[in-house]
Design an enzyme around this catalytic site. Structure first.
Site, PDB file in Angstrom:
ATOM      1  N   ASN A   7      66.481  24.262  27.649  1.00  0.00           N
ATOM      2  CA  ASN A   7      67.514  23.271  27.973  1.00  0.00           C
ATOM      3  C   ASN A   7      66.847  22.206  28.847  1.00  0.00           C
ATOM      4  OD1 ASN A   7      69.646  21.815  28.936  1.00  0.00           O
ATOM      5  ND2 ASN A   7      70.797  23.567  29.730  1.00  0.00           N
ATOM      6  N   ARG A  99      68.972  23.593  23.430  1.00  0.00           N
ATOM      7  CA  ARG A  99      70.280  22.975  23.652  1.00  0.00           C
ATOM      8  C   ARG A  99      70.096  21.473  23.419  1.00  0.00           C
ATOM      9  NH1 ARG A  99      72.680  20.699  28.959  1.00  0.00           N
ATOM     10  NH2 ARG A  99      74.763  20.162  28.242  1.00  0.00           N
ATOM     11  N   HIS A 189      80.014  20.617  26.374  1.00  0.00           N
ATOM     12  CA  HIS A 189      80.167  22.009  26.820  1.00  0.00           C
ATOM     13  C   HIS A 189      80.625  22.908  25.674  1.00  0.00           C
ATOM     14  CE1 HIS A 189      80.982  20.839  31.316  1.00  0.00           C
ATOM     15  NE2 HIS A 189      79.696  21.083  31.108  1.00  0.00           N
ATOM     16  N   ARG A 250      81.079  13.208  38.945  1.00  0.00           N
ATOM     17  CA  ARG A 250      81.666  12.285  37.960  1.00  0.00           C
ATOM     18  C   ARG A 250      83.152  12.085  38.234  1.00  0.00           C
ATOM     19  NH1 ARG A 250      79.358  15.693  33.381  1.00  0.00           N
ATOM     20  NH2 ARG A 250      77.175  15.071  33.273  1.00  0.00           N
ATOM     21  N   GLU A 395      75.687  30.369  27.799  1.00  0.00           N
ATOM     22  CA  GLU A 395      75.295  29.451  26.724  1.00  0.00           C
ATOM     23  C   GLU A 395      73.951  29.854  26.119  1.00  0.00           C
ATOM     24  OE1 GLU A 395      76.581  25.205  28.190  1.00  0.00           O
ATOM     25  OE2 GLU A 395      76.490  26.600  29.851  1.00  0.00           O
TER      26      GLU A 395
END
Ligand code: ADP
Length: 414
Positions: A7, A99, A189, A250, A395
């Site tokens: 990732n 990913r 996600h 964010r 994940e």
């Protein structure tokens, strides 16, 4: 099969090696051989390495780019220093799973990386200029290191949300902007939402078709997904990961007219305002202190600081608002599922979010909620008609499993 899961970020690389195959997947016996992260690539990088469940090692190494980092990592794994018996040479890495952030409308599921797939990922750069180039660099570096004979698979953050219907993914903008530039909501996600939906139905012994849930991934980045009959039908992130919930740094949803206003009043360019919305807003922006929820909660307890309280309240309110919206959009659900660093570890935040959801049939069992930290289980009372679960996400495991399934040509339903 030993799968190296990668990732890659702009100056970081998270990695794991997971031993898995079709039998292990079926029996849920996948083994995590090692995991870790390299930060500050480009200078004196910081490497964290953990073999199995042993103590984490931390050290530094001068690593100029992703290619040098990957080369270093594999040499470290095969050396005595790592203590890994399963990886004695690079040939003991049998496949690589990446990913990849944006698959646009091209990729609706994970894909074995060919030149055509690589071109497709490149074609999505316009949609994710900050993310996809890093993923491509990492794929090319792995190809150079392991050779073309070692298969590589791309697992897309957007893919799980390909089932979102037009009415949910279209912005109410002139339609030609969608046609010309593919401006629409994609969601992110996806691997996390898909994994917890799969774990939820496994825990409750349900079929995919019986899976009607709202999943909340609350980490540094945060998103909610409405999952009906096992498929994503809406999600809070949009064209980019900036839309939706209030996050660590964010802003999530804002009135788009604010962008120009901030630019004018603060003398910033539009890209600078976008950076402000991505990196200086959310929990950090409101509190003026940090994006780290743990620190904010400790601060609230100790000093009851007004802006810290506000940051947490905005965070929880927005999450609750999305739950309500998704329950309405999907005609009700059976459960809310919490995941991500905050969702898995903070009973207080979960309680705050669920607090005003009694009208929907959800009452949190305080004791169970307190117990459920970093583990999987139900936190709603027996009498609740809307259930609440905590399910730690994984994940990397799903990426490793998809890698195996893609290579063997198996369908990958979960
Ligand atoms: P990322 O999105 O970068 O993968 P994580 O899923 O690891 O991030 O989540 C990071 C967030 O989880 C941080 O805000 C951190 O403070 C929060 N977190 C981790 N543990 C706890 C805890 N015990 N209580 C509250 N928040 C926590």
């Amino acid at each position: 099969m030993n799968v190296l899961v990668l990732n890659s970020g702009s100056s970081s690389l998270k990695f794991q090696v997971i031993a898995t195959d079709l039998d292990r997947i079926k029996q849920h016996r996948d083994a995590r051989l090692c995991r870790g992260e390299v930060e500050r690539i480009g200078g004196e990088a910081i490497v964290t390495f953990q073999k199995g469940n042993e103590v984490r090692q931390k050290f530094t190494a001068p690593l100029r780019d992703i290619s040098a980092t990957l080369d270093y990592l594999v040499r470290y794994m095969v050396s005595d220093r790592s203590g890994m018996t399963e990886i004695q040479s690079p040939a003991d890495v049998h496949a690589v799973g990446h990913r990849v952030v944006h698959g646009g409308e091209l990729f609706t599921e994970s894909a074995t990386i060919t030149d055509k797939v690589l071109q497709g990922i490149e074609d999505c750069i316009d949609l994710a200029p900050l993310h996809n180039p890093n993923n491509i660099k990492c794929i090319l570096a792995a190809r150079e290191l392991f050779g073309k004979a070692i298969p590589q698979v791309a697992v897309f953050d957007t893919a799980f949300h390909h089932s979102i219907p037009e009415q949910a993914y279209l912005y109410a903008l002139p339609y030609h902007l969608y046609r010309r530039h593919r401006i629409r909501r994609y969601g992110f996600h996806g691997t996390s939402h898909r994994y917890v939906a799969y774990r939820y139905r496994t825990l409750r012994e349900l079929t995919r078709e019986q899976t009607h849930i709202v999943t909340l991934h609350l980490g540094n980045g945060c998103s909610a997904a409405a999952i009906r009959a096992g498929y994503s039908v809406d999600t809070s992130m949009g064209m980019t990961p900036l839309e939706g919930l209030a996050m660590g740094t964010r802003s999530g949803d804002i009135d788009p007219a604010i962008v120009n206003l901030i630019a004018t009043k603060e003398g910033l360019s539009t890209p600078e305002v976008e950076t402000l919305l991505n990196t200086q807003s959310g929990l950090l922006g409101i509190s003026g202190l940090t994006n780290d929820m743990r620190v904010l909660q400790a601060e609230l307890k100790e000093h009851d600081d007004r802006r810290v309280r506000l940051a947490i309240e905005v965070f929880c309110y927005r999450a609750r608002k999305y739950i309500g919206a998704f329950l309405a959009c999907m005609g009700g659900a059976d459960a809310i599922v919490f995941t991500g660093g905050i969702g898995e570890n903070s009973p207080e935040i979960r309680a705050r979010i669920c607090d005003a959801l009694q009208w929907a049939g959800l009452t949190v069992d305080n004791e169970k909620n307190q117990q459920m930290v970093g583990m999987e289980g139900k936190i709603s009372t027996e009498g609740s008609s809307l259930l609440a679960y905590v399910i730690p996400t994984d994940e990397e495991l799903l990426i490793a499993r998809d890698t195996v399934r893609c290579i063997l040509g198996e369908p990958h339903p979960s």
